[in-house]
Design a protein around this motif. Structure first.
Motif, short mmCIF file in Angstrom:
data_model
loop_
_atom_site.label_atom_id
_atom_site.label_comp_id
_atom_site.label_asym_id
_atom_site.label_seq_id
_atom_site.Cartn_x
_atom_site.Cartn_y
_atom_site.Cartn_z
N LYS A 14 8.89 140.84 125.78
CA LYS A 14 10.24 141.07 126.30
C LYS A 14 11.03 139.78 126.41
O LYS A 14 12.23 139.80 126.70
CB LYS A 14 10.16 141.72 127.69
N SER A 34 9.47 144.09 122.27
CA SER A 34 9.67 145.29 123.09
C SER A 34 10.73 146.19 122.46
O SER A 34 11.61 145.72 121.72
CB SER A 34 10.10 144.90 124.49
N GLU A 36 13.08 147.55 123.88
CA GLU A 36 14.38 147.15 124.44
C GLU A 36 15.04 146.06 123.59
O GLU A 36 16.23 146.14 123.28
CB GLU A 36 14.18 146.63 125.87
N ASP A 40 18.54 145.86 121.06
CA ASP A 40 19.57 144.98 121.58
C ASP A 40 20.39 144.41 120.41
O ASP A 40 19.91 143.59 119.63
CB ASP A 40 18.91 143.84 122.37
#
Length: 211
Positions: A14, A34, A36, A40
């Motif tokens: 992360k 990750s 996420e 992004d």
């Protein structure tokens, strides 16, 4: 380096700085970041800037997002390789890609690889991009000749003072003499040469070119 990130803890996967270092060395490292981070936009765009291969491991949503892929190919035309099939047939995306990297034409759809306008833009950036076109040999030859003439008139002629002229950045009035006119006409097809000759005669030996 990608495998190293694969073995890293979830916290490290992360960490933007850690992942960017990994991606800089191996684009596939983004695969182990990750979820996420892979979604992004700003982060993935930075990753692609460092290693274009990273786009292959961005989230599917980003690879199908026109605005995102457009931004990616503007930074590196080769990013088109990892775009969705739909975007490989998107005129705006492909045009931006070939203007960034002529050989990105290789990754465009078959439809656009046989479109004169897109092939012309690609070989303007890199003449060798013609190898990735699906146009016939005669059409390619015509496009390459067109580019050669344009470059000769606008760049080389300007640098070596082929014309007797007082030039301006946005346009120049060029005083033609017989030797200059003959030189230029040798690079043109017969119809274009005739048009040029007639234009010169009509303007009493003066033409207007944009540099």
């Amino acid at each position: 380096c990608g495998y190293v990130l694969y073995c890293a803890s979830d916290d490290l996967k992360k960490d933007k700085d850690i992942v960017l270092v990994a991606v800089s060395q191996d684009g596939s490292a983004l695969e182990y970041a990750s979820e996420e981070l892979r979604q992004d936009r700003a982060f993935v765009l930075e990753a692609v800037k460092r290693n274009v291969c990273a786009l292959a491991y961005a989230s599917e949503g980003l690879r199908q997002d026109q605005d995102f892929v457009l931004a990616a190919v503007e930074k590196n035309g080769r990013a088109l390789k990892y775009a969705s099939d739909e975007l490989k047939n998107d005129p705006e995306v492909v045009l931006a890609a070939v203007k960034s990297c002529g050989c990105a034409l290789k990754y465009a759809s078959e439809e656009l690889r046989q479109d004169r306008a897109f092939v012309l833009e690609a070989i303007k950036k890199n003449p060798r991009a013609y190898k990735h076109s699906l146009l016939g040999k005669e059409v390619i030859k015509e496009l390459l000749q067109k580019i050669s003439v344009e470059k000769y008139l606008s760049t080389e002629a300007y640098k070596i003072s082929l014309f007797d002229t007082t030039s301006k950045k946005d346009g120049s009035t060029i005083e033609q003499n017989d030797a200059t006119l003959s030189n230029i006409m040798s690079f043109l097809s017969l119809p274009d040469a005739v048009k040029l000759k007639m234009t010169c005669e009509e303007t009493n030996g003066s033409m207007r070119f944009e540099f």
